[in-house]
Design a protein around this motif. Structure first.
Motif, PDB file in Angstrom:
ATOM      1  N   VAL A 306       2.424  27.265   9.629  1.00 20.13           N
ATOM      2  CA  VAL A 306       1.868  26.458   8.587  1.00 20.13           C
ATOM      3  C   VAL A 306       0.320  26.324   8.550  1.00 20.13           C
ATOM      4  CG1 VAL A 306       3.906  25.128   8.418  1.00 20.13           C
ATOM      5  CG2 VAL A 306       2.268  24.358  10.001  1.00 20.13           C
ATOM      6  N   GLY A 307      -0.331  26.926   9.519  1.00 21.25           N
ATOM      7  CA  GLY A 307      -1.913  26.967   9.415  1.00 21.25           C
ATOM      8  C   GLY A 307      -2.312  27.533  10.713  1.00 21.25           C
ATOM      9  N   GLY A 308      -3.762  27.486  10.867  1.00 24.58           N
ATOM     10  CA  GLY A 308      -4.332  28.207  11.888  1.00 24.58           C
ATOM     11  C   GLY A 308      -5.927  28.610  11.626  1.00 24.58           C
ATOM     12  N   ASN A 309      -6.459  29.096  12.513  1.00 24.41           N
ATOM     13  CA  ASN A 309      -7.909  29.434  12.183  1.00 24.41           C
ATOM     14  C   ASN A 309      -8.338  30.615  13.323  1.00 24.41           C
ATOM     15  OD1 ASN A 309      -8.058  27.768  14.641  1.00 24.41           O
ATOM     16  ND2 ASN A 309     -10.387  27.338  14.246  1.00 24.41           N
ATOM     17  N   ALA A 310      -9.069  31.603  13.069  1.00 19.43           N
ATOM     18  CA  ALA A 310      -9.789  32.601  13.835  1.00 19.43           C
ATOM     19  C   ALA A 310     -11.007  32.578  13.748  1.00 19.43           C
ATOM     20  CB  ALA A 310      -8.616  33.804  13.492  1.00 19.43           C
ATOM     21  N   TYR A 311     -11.663  33.233  14.956  1.00 21.92           N
ATOM     22  CA  TYR A 311     -12.933  34.069  15.039  1.00 21.92           C
ATOM     23  C   TYR A 311     -12.858  35.351  14.444  1.00 21.92           C
ATOM     24  CZ  TYR A 311     -14.182  29.651  17.464  1.00 21.92           C
ATOM     25  OH  TYR A 311     -14.650  28.326  17.826  1.00 21.92           O
ATOM     26  N   VAL A 312     -13.887  35.688  13.552  1.00 22.57           N
ATOM     27  CA  VAL A 312     -14.103  37.129  13.227  1.00 22.57           C
ATOM     28  C   VAL A 312     -15.073  37.471  14.168  1.00 22.57           C
ATOM     29  CG1 VAL A 312     -15.397  38.600  11.353  1.00 22.57           C
ATOM     30  CG2 VAL A 312     -13.868  36.547  10.824  1.00 22.57           C
ATOM     31  N   ALA A 313     -15.998  36.890  14.701  1.00 18.71           N
ATOM     32  CA  ALA A 313     -16.959  37.424  15.872  1.00 18.71           C
ATOM     33  C   ALA A 313     -17.477  36.357  16.615  1.00 18.71           C
ATOM     34  CB  ALA A 313     -18.017  38.256  14.990  1.00 18.71           C
ATOM     35  N   LYS A 314     -17.971  36.619  17.853  1.00 16.04           N
ATOM     36  CA  LYS A 314     -18.720  35.701  18.689  1.00 16.04           C
ATOM     37  C   LYS A 314     -19.764  36.464  19.159  1.00 16.04           C
ATOM     38  CE  LYS A 314     -14.868  32.629  19.949  1.00 16.04           C
ATOM     39  NZ  LYS A 314     -14.080  32.123  21.159  1.00 16.04           N
ATOM     40  N   ALA A 315     -20.911  35.869  19.577  1.00 16.00           N
ATOM     41  CA  ALA A 315     -22.032  36.682  20.079  1.00 16.00           C
ATOM     42  C   ALA A 315     -22.861  35.588  20.796  1.00 16.00           C
ATOM     43  CB  ALA A 315     -22.863  37.448  18.935  1.00 16.00           C
ATOM     44  N   VAL A 316     -23.806  36.100  21.803  1.00 21.83           N
ATOM     45  CA  VAL A 316     -25.056  35.576  22.285  1.00 21.83           C
ATOM     46  C   VAL A 316     -26.287  35.842  21.739  1.00 21.83           C
ATOM     47  CG1 VAL A 316     -26.091  34.826  24.417  1.00 21.83           C
ATOM     48  CG2 VAL A 316     -23.607  34.974  24.418  1.00 21.83           C
ATOM     49  N   VAL A 317     -27.010  35.446  21.175  1.00 27.53           N
ATOM     50  CA  VAL A 317     -28.157  36.011  20.288  1.00 27.53           C
ATOM     51  C   VAL A 317     -29.489  34.996  20.796  1.00 27.53           C
ATOM     52  CG1 VAL A 317     -26.924  36.903  18.707  1.00 27.53           C
ATOM     53  CG2 VAL A 317     -27.866  34.614  18.363  1.00 27.53           C
ATOM     54  N   ASP A 318     -30.623  35.547  20.608  1.00 24.77           N
ATOM     55  CA  ASP A 318     -31.737  34.891  20.941  1.00 24.77           C
ATOM     56  C   ASP A 318     -32.543  33.814  20.073  1.00 24.77           C
ATOM     57  OD1 ASP A 318     -31.774  36.103  23.542  1.00 24.77           O
ATOM     58  OD2 ASP A 318     -33.011  37.862  22.742  1.00 24.77           O
ATOM     59  N   GLU A 319     -32.017  34.031  18.575  1.00 20.91           N
ATOM     60  CA  GLU A 319     -32.484  33.048  17.677  1.00 20.91           C
ATOM     61  C   GLU A 319     -31.465  32.703  16.773  1.00 20.91           C
ATOM     62  OE1 GLU A 319     -35.590  35.304  15.807  1.00 20.91           O
ATOM     63  OE2 GLU A 319     -36.968  35.476  17.377  1.00 20.91           O
ATOM     64  N   ALA A 320     -31.670  31.610  16.464  1.00 17.45           N
ATOM     65  CA  ALA A 320     -30.701  31.012  15.166  1.00 17.45           C
ATOM     66  C   ALA A 320     -30.962  31.760  14.118  1.00 17.45           C
ATOM     67  CB  ALA A 320     -30.844  29.350  15.110  1.00 17.45           C
ATOM     68  N   GLY A 321     -29.805  32.046  13.175  1.00 14.62           N
ATOM     69  CA  GLY A 321     -29.925  32.898  12.150  1.00 14.62           C
ATOM     70  C   GLY A 321     -29.797  34.587  12.452  1.00 14.62           C
ATOM     71  N   ARG A 322     -29.819  34.890  13.719  1.00 20.36           N
ATOM     72  CA  ARG A 322     -29.571  36.080  14.039  1.00 20.36           C
ATOM     73  C   ARG A 322     -28.351  36.560  14.138  1.00 20.36           C
ATOM     74  NH1 ARG A 322     -32.953  39.073  19.090  1.00 20.36           N
ATOM     75  NH2 ARG A 322     -34.606  38.623  17.380  1.00 20.36           N
ATOM     76  N   ARG A 323     -27.825  37.813  13.629  1.00 22.31           N
ATOM     77  CA  ARG A 323     -26.403  38.177  13.858  1.00 22.31           C
ATOM     78  C   ARG A 323     -26.271  39.629  14.808  1.00 22.31           C
ATOM     79  NH1 ARG A 323     -27.288  36.698   8.608  1.00 22.31           N
ATOM     80  NH2 ARG A 323     -25.956  35.193   7.845  1.00 22.31           N
ATOM     81  N   PRO A 324     -25.388  39.593  15.296  1.00 22.16           N
ATOM     82  CA  PRO A 324     -25.109  40.958  16.171  1.00 22.16           C
ATOM     83  C   PRO A 324     -25.215  42.215  15.459  1.00 22.16           C
ATOM     84  CG  PRO A 324     -22.840  39.859  15.970  1.00 22.16           C
ATOM     85  CD  PRO A 324     -24.137  38.986  15.438  1.00 22.16           C
TER      86      PRO A 324
END
Length: 324
Positions: A306-324
């Protein structure tokens, strides 16, 4: 966090039972983020009991994409649909057998280096709200829990400029149970490899005040589920959690890989919701069938998703706003 924002948080929590704190933990920042984005649908995993008939669960559909930790912005795993791990046959396998397999698998993976305090955890999450279109959340949480950066209108054609919220998660106190990624990582790193030892450590830490209406196993489970959703997990600690989970009653293993609407596959483990075991309410944990890291959660009622959620990606980055 400003005084006004803290007031908003308290108002949002005014009618919530105290026991709900346990399942608010997935997505450490959701409590504070709700003060900024209360108008959008979110999934809340709260402790549930027969008396909590007023609790609202927003039905969602899981979109499972293999999501392994991306260290320092470098990809550490696949994003394609995985095949089953060699030697894994779900038919006839018990929950303890599967979880021991999973524990040994994660123990064999390269170590996860602890991020610096000033690095950021990037998370991209897909959700579907009840009656709403699918939307993706993108957020950056500082490893020490000091700040959250996110879009004010996730899923919109124009989500707006990134907004920064001062959090200071590590200074909120026990009332909020919003431990920072750093606090969760460091506690996970102390867990022993065996299940009974991990349960003992969880009970001694007692990060979540026990719900007296639940059994010891029910309270153990709520402690475990918070840590299973931690953004950064040392593999040894995750293995200990799996072995602790294997000691709890009521678990069921789906004997085949499950698929979401996009066709992504995962191993599904179901555990009854504490306090509602006889009502056929269960949490379903979705594990990558190769790496055995958690890639999603689903809500089960009467055998149906009946429901759920999932992560598409996780990363450790050096700056906010940066993507892997």
């Amino acid at each position: 966090m400003t005084v006004d924002e803290m007031t908003q948080v308290r108002e949002l929590r005014a009618d919530a039972p105290v026991a709900d704190r346990a399942r608010l933990a997935p997505g450490r920042d959701r409590l504070v983020e709700a003060a900024l984005t209360a108008r959008r649908s979110r999934v809340t995993w709260g402790r549930r009991s027969p008396l909590m008939v007023a609790a609202v669960f927003v039905a969602v559909t899981v979109v499972v994409v293999t999501a392994t930790l991306l260290v320092n912005g470098h990809r550490a795993g696949r994003v394609s649909t995985p095949a089953t791990a060699p030697g894994l046959d779900l038919k006839g396998m018990s929950v303890p057998e599967l979880l021991e397999f999973a524990a040994r698998t994660v123990e064999g993976q390269p170590p996860v280096a602890e991020p610096r305090a000033d690095q950021w955890i990037y998370a991209k999450e897909t959700q579907e709200g009840d009656g709403d279109a699918d939307f993706e959340l993108e957020k950056w949480l500082r490893y020490d829990g000091a700040k959250l950066v996110s879009y004010p209108r996730p899923g919109a054609d124009d989500p707006g400029e990134l907004e920064t919220t001062e959090l200071n998660l590590e200074g909120l106190g026990d009332e909020y149970d919003d431990r920072s990624p750093r606090q969760l990582y460091r506690f996970l790193a102390t867990l022993p490899a065996d299940g009974e030892g991990t349960l003992k450590a969880l009970r001694e830490e007692n990060a979540l005040v026990d719900d007296k209406s639940l059994t010891q196993a029910g309270n153990d489970y709520t402690e475990i589920l918070v840590l299973l959703d931690a953004y950064v997990q040392p593999h040894a600690g995750l293995a200990g959690l799996y072995r602790a989970l294997a000691t709890l009653p009521g678990g069921e293993l789906v004997d085949h890989l499950v698929e979401d609407e996009a066709g992504h596959r995962a191993v599904a483990l179901r555990f009854p919701v504490p306090g509602r075991e006889r009502e056929k309410h269960a949490d379903e944990w979705l594990l990558d069938p190769v790496t055995f890291e958690v890639v999603g959660q689903r809500r089960i009622e009467d055998g149906e998703v009946v429901g759920g959620n999932a992560y598409v990606a996780k990363a450790v980055v050096d700056e906010a706003g940066r993507r892997p």
